[in-house]
Scaffold this motif. Structure first.
Motif, PDB file in Angstrom:
ATOM      1  N   PHE A 309       0.529  -1.321  -0.052  1.00  0.00           N
ATOM      2  CA  PHE A 309       0.111  -0.162  -0.209  1.00  0.00           C
ATOM      3  C   PHE A 309       0.965   1.405   0.086  1.00  0.00           C
ATOM      4  O   PHE A 309       0.167   2.730   0.130  1.00  0.00           O
ATOM      5  CB  PHE A 309      -1.133  -0.238   1.014  1.00  0.00           C
ATOM      6  CG  PHE A 309      -0.393   0.410   2.213  1.00  0.00           C
ATOM      7  CD1 PHE A 309      -0.065   1.561   3.154  1.00  0.00           C
ATOM      8  CD2 PHE A 309       0.213  -0.824   3.399  1.00  0.00           C
ATOM      9  CE1 PHE A 309       0.768   0.990   4.326  1.00  0.00           C
ATOM     10  CE2 PHE A 309       1.263  -1.576   4.272  1.00  0.00           C
ATOM     11  CZ  PHE A 309       0.987   0.489   4.932  1.00  0.00           C
ATOM     12  N   HIS A 310       2.230   0.806   0.240  1.00  0.00           N
ATOM     13  CA  HIS A 310       3.103   2.146  -0.369  1.00  0.00           C
ATOM     14  C   HIS A 310       3.463   3.301  -1.654  1.00  0.00           C
ATOM     15  O   HIS A 310       3.011   4.624  -1.238  1.00  0.00           O
ATOM     16  CB  HIS A 310       4.725   1.777   0.700  1.00  0.00           C
ATOM     17  CG  HIS A 310       4.691   1.621   1.675  1.00  0.00           C
ATOM     18  ND1 HIS A 310       4.426   2.672   2.879  1.00  0.00           N
ATOM     19  CD2 HIS A 310       5.608   0.181   1.545  1.00  0.00           C
ATOM     20  CE1 HIS A 310       5.132   1.646   3.429  1.00  0.00           C
ATOM     21  NE2 HIS A 310       5.315   1.042   3.413  1.00  0.00           N
ATOM     22  N   SER A 311       2.518   2.184  -2.587  1.00  0.00           N
ATOM     23  CA  SER A 311       2.602   2.546  -3.663  1.00  0.00           C
ATOM     24  C   SER A 311       1.503   3.269  -4.358  1.00  0.00           C
ATOM     25  O   SER A 311       1.479   3.367  -5.740  1.00  0.00           O
ATOM     26  CB  SER A 311       3.749   2.393  -4.799  1.00  0.00           C
ATOM     27  OG  SER A 311       3.193   0.858  -4.625  1.00  0.00           O
ATOM     28  N   GLU A 312       0.635   2.900  -3.313  1.00  0.00           N
ATOM     29  CA  GLU A 312      -1.222   2.737  -4.048  1.00  0.00           C
ATOM     30  C   GLU A 312      -1.683   4.222  -4.914  1.00  0.00           C
ATOM     31  O   GLU A 312      -1.201   5.012  -4.229  1.00  0.00           O
ATOM     32  CB  GLU A 312      -1.615   2.654  -3.469  1.00  0.00           C
ATOM     33  CG  GLU A 312      -2.293   1.213  -2.863  1.00  0.00           C
ATOM     34  CD  GLU A 312      -2.170   0.364  -4.325  1.00  0.00           C
ATOM     35  OE1 GLU A 312      -2.913   0.759  -4.814  1.00  0.00           O
ATOM     36  OE2 GLU A 312      -1.975  -0.561  -4.377  1.00  0.00           O
ATOM     37  N   ARG A 313      -2.427   4.644  -5.303  1.00  0.00           N
ATOM     38  CA  ARG A 313      -3.132   6.080  -6.473  1.00  0.00           C
ATOM     39  C   ARG A 313      -4.861   6.086  -5.739  1.00  0.00           C
ATOM     40  O   ARG A 313      -4.627   6.630  -6.083  1.00  0.00           O
ATOM     41  CB  ARG A 313      -2.540   5.885  -7.315  1.00  0.00           C
ATOM     42  CG  ARG A 313      -1.301   6.257  -8.135  1.00  0.00           C
ATOM     43  CD  ARG A 313       0.051   6.776  -7.129  1.00  0.00           C
ATOM     44  NE  ARG A 313       1.588   6.632  -8.061  1.00  0.00           N
ATOM     45  CZ  ARG A 313       2.544   6.519  -7.089  1.00  0.00           C
ATOM     46  NH1 ARG A 313       1.835   5.747  -6.540  1.00  0.00           N
ATOM     47  NH2 ARG A 313       3.286   6.235  -7.410  1.00  0.00           N
ATOM     48  N   GLU A 381       6.839   1.017  -8.675  1.00  0.00           N
ATOM     49  CA  GLU A 381       6.492  -0.019  -7.151  1.00  0.00           C
ATOM     50  C   GLU A 381       7.992  -0.117  -6.079  1.00  0.00           C
ATOM     51  O   GLU A 381       7.719   0.101  -4.440  1.00  0.00           O
ATOM     52  CB  GLU A 381       5.486  -1.473  -7.280  1.00  0.00           C
ATOM     53  CG  GLU A 381       5.246  -1.691  -6.330  1.00  0.00           C
ATOM     54  CD  GLU A 381       3.985  -2.950  -6.633  1.00  0.00           C
ATOM     55  OE1 GLU A 381       3.375  -3.596  -5.467  1.00  0.00           O
ATOM     56  OE2 GLU A 381       3.501  -3.204  -7.178  1.00  0.00           O
ATOM     57  N   LYS A 382       9.046  -0.899  -6.357  1.00  0.00           N
ATOM     58  CA  LYS A 382       9.690  -1.460  -6.176  1.00  0.00           C
ATOM     59  C   LYS A 382      10.219  -0.669  -5.106  1.00  0.00           C
ATOM     60  O   LYS A 382      10.952   0.150  -4.030  1.00  0.00           O
ATOM     61  CB  LYS A 382      10.878  -2.181  -6.850  1.00  0.00           C
ATOM     62  CG  LYS A 382       9.934  -3.494  -7.089  1.00  0.00           C
ATOM     63  CD  LYS A 382      10.626  -4.407  -7.604  1.00  0.00           C
ATOM     64  CE  LYS A 382      11.377  -3.854  -9.127  1.00  0.00           C
ATOM     65  NZ  LYS A 382      12.207  -4.671  -9.455  1.00  0.00           N
ATOM     66  N   VAL A 383      10.708   0.267  -6.061  1.00  0.00           N
ATOM     67  CA  VAL A 383      11.530   2.202  -5.521  1.00  0.00           C
ATOM     68  C   VAL A 383      11.411   3.115  -4.298  1.00  0.00           C
ATOM     69  O   VAL A 383      11.497   2.760  -3.367  1.00  0.00           O
ATOM     70  CB  VAL A 383      11.859   2.898  -6.603  1.00  0.00           C
ATOM     71  CG1 VAL A 383      11.989   4.573  -6.493  1.00  0.00           C
ATOM     72  CG2 VAL A 383      12.436   2.915  -7.804  1.00  0.00           C
ATOM     73  N   VAL A 384       9.439   2.766  -4.117  1.00  0.00           N
ATOM     74  CA  VAL A 384       8.818   2.876  -2.956  1.00  0.00           C
ATOM     75  C   VAL A 384       8.587   2.365  -2.048  1.00  0.00           C
ATOM     76  O   VAL A 384       8.902   2.732  -1.190  1.00  0.00           O
ATOM     77  CB  VAL A 384       6.902   3.300  -3.153  1.00  0.00           C
ATOM     78  CG1 VAL A 384       6.729   4.117  -2.309  1.00  0.00           C
ATOM     79  CG2 VAL A 384       7.575   4.609  -4.730  1.00  0.00           C
ATOM     80  N   THR A 385       8.953   1.214  -2.310  1.00  0.00           N
ATOM     81  CA  THR A 385       8.562   0.224  -1.594  1.00  0.00           C
ATOM     82  C   THR A 385       9.686  -0.141  -0.279  1.00  0.00           C
ATOM     83  O   THR A 385       9.641  -0.119   0.341  1.00  0.00           O
ATOM     84  CB  THR A 385       8.067  -1.495  -1.329  1.00  0.00           C
ATOM     85  OG1 THR A 385       6.480  -0.888  -2.499  1.00  0.00           O
ATOM     86  CG2 THR A 385       7.992  -2.147  -0.723  1.00  0.00           C
ATOM     87  N   ILE A 386      10.574  -0.333  -1.396  1.00  0.00           N
ATOM     88  CA  ILE A 386      11.848   0.034  -0.028  1.00  0.00           C
ATOM     89  C   ILE A 386      12.203   0.312  -0.059  1.00  0.00           C
ATOM     90  O   ILE A 386      13.235   1.062   0.986  1.00  0.00           O
ATOM     91  CB  ILE A 386      12.758  -0.786  -1.638  1.00  0.00           C
ATOM     92  CG1 ILE A 386      12.558  -2.251  -2.109  1.00  0.00           C
ATOM     93  CG2 ILE A 386      14.679  -1.231  -1.259  1.00  0.00           C
ATOM     94  CD1 ILE A 386      13.606  -3.136  -3.210  1.00  0.00           C
TER      95      ILE A 386
END
Length: 431
Positions: A309-313, A381-386
């Motif tokens: 859910f870190h990268s949802e819009r 998504e990976k950039v935001v999550t990590i």
């Protein structure tokens, strides 16, 4: 707490499976209603991308003239197409008349998201009635090539590498825990003026670690069967949300308490957890607001294929970003009031370091979401999550170092060394 419990119950009972081994039923009614029944999406990359479709009743599928259609995502954006035009635009059409069908996708010049839809002879025949036939039970597996080029990787391009990241994160947590557990346990057991802060910070760190463990367990299983353990994925989100709520309460309580209690507290005891009705109400209000938005986000994302859910819009996500920015401005204002009137250089340095930890926690997600726009779609998504997980871990390290630092804590607290946790004199006297 009741709001958080609601989040836990909802995510455990209502979450969608994030699998790329998809099991379900092809339904003629759903296909007619939506101009093709949506099955799943997957971001294929490189050579030898593979889709496998298995049916339990191939004879019934042949009678219905069932088809599995594959579209690049952009080909489904237009709403002006008729039903037949929509179906004819499929780049791949698999006529389902056998128990198993395999489709090897051509080389992808760049990672591309493909959507799978089901259609049959009744999909576009709006005027005719659908016969009372059974639904078709299916299993679809989607694979990307692994490091050896074989189609065995269940992860789409958006998810590749996450299991390795969580493994390294847990390894770092384990090594750090072995090194620092004993002095931290002694500091918490000792008590002292910052006892409550250390307790809450430890709770946040524990929740963060539990989220990482659950994510790793889910993704490690997912890498083998494409399904994983959805309950563990839901628990990971719950632990993470609980850590967000706990940290917000900690930082708001500290900053507002210091400011509102500054005029009446003795200068020999600064930076302690100051409780007042106003600061408590503000902290609780912020926590409740964040909890409601998190719950709303879970409902709005309940049918999403994303597992972060870190990268949802969604709208709830944007409101959570706005809340983080508002809290950041509030903390900046509060800390500016403190530092502008503080004469001690060491105390001012303490507040500035505390500010860095706060800002890193709250601003990492908005900044990373904006920065991710420069990356390719499959990397965002990976950039935001990590990035969020790492930045928040670093933020906790900064705060721990700040409140457990012997020299800085000595100068800031102005307390006797006998009552300070983690001082050398305590260790010599005890051992």
């Amino acid at each position: 707490m009741s709001c958080l419990l609601s989040v836990v119950v909802f995510t455990l009972l209502g979450a969608e499976v994030w699998s790329k081994t998809v099991t379900g039923q092809f339904r003629s009614g759903a296909a007619r209603e939506h101009g093709g029944q949506f099955i799943s999406s997957f971001m294929f990359t490189g050579d030898n991308g593979l889709l496998v479709c298995r049916l339990e009743d191939s004879a019934l599928a042949a009678e219905k003239e069932s088809r599995l259609l594959l579209y690049p995502v952009l080909d489904l954006d237009s709403d002006d197409l008729s039903c037949s035009q929509r179906l004819s635009r499929a780049q791949f059409s698999i006529l389902l008349h056998q128990d198993e069908h395999n489709l090897t996708l051509p080389r992808q010049a760049s990672p591309t998201t493909w959507r799978a839809l089901y259609a049959d002879r009744y999909t576009c025949q709006v005027s005719s009635e659908i016969p009372a036939l059974s639904d078709l039970t299916f299993t679809i597996l989607m694979f990307n090539p692994d490091s050896a080029g074989n189609p065995l990787d269940h992860f789409s391009a958006q998810e590749a590498g996450l299991v390795s990241f969580y493994f390294l994160l847990l390894l770092a947590y384990f090594v750090s825990g072995c090194i620092y557990f004993q002095p931290l346990f002694q500091a918490v057991r000792k008590g002292g003026p910052m006892h409550t802060v250390l307790i809450v910070l430890t709770i946040v760190l524990t929740l963060h670690g539990c989220s990482a463990i659950c994510n790793y367990i889910h993704l490690a299983r997912y890498s083998r069967d494409g399904v994983g353990i959805p309950v563990m994925g839901s628990l990971a989100e719950c632990w993470d949300m609980a850590s967000q709520v706990s940290m917000l309460y900690l930082l708001l309580s500290l900053c507002l308490g210091w400011t509102l209690g500054r005029g009446r507290k003795p200068q020999s005891r600064p930076l302690q957890w100051e409780r007042s009705p106003v600061s408590t109400a503000a902290a609780v209000g912020g926590v409740i607001t964040q909890g409601v938005l998190l719950l709303w986000q879970q409902f709005s994302d309940s049918h999403s294929d994303h597992h972060s859910f870190h990268s949802e819009r969604s709208l709830a996500f944007l409101l959570l970003i706005a809340l983080r920015l508002i809290v950041t401005l509030l903390l900046a204002s509060v800390l500016y009031q403190i530092t502008s009137t503080e004469r001690s250089t060491l105390r001012r340095d303490f507040y500035l370091s505390f500010t860095k930890g706060c800002f890193l926690w709250f601003l990492c997600q908005p900044v990373l979401v904006l920065a991710s726009a420069i990356f390719d779609e499959h990397q965002r998504e990976k950039v935001v999550t990590i990035g969020v997980v790492l930045c928040q871990s670093i933020s906790m390290v900064i705060l721990y170092q700040l409140f457990l630092s012997r020299s800085l804590y000595w100068e800031v607290s102005s307390l006797s060394s006998v009552s300070l946790p983690l001082t050398m004199s305590n260790h010599r006297g005890r051992y």
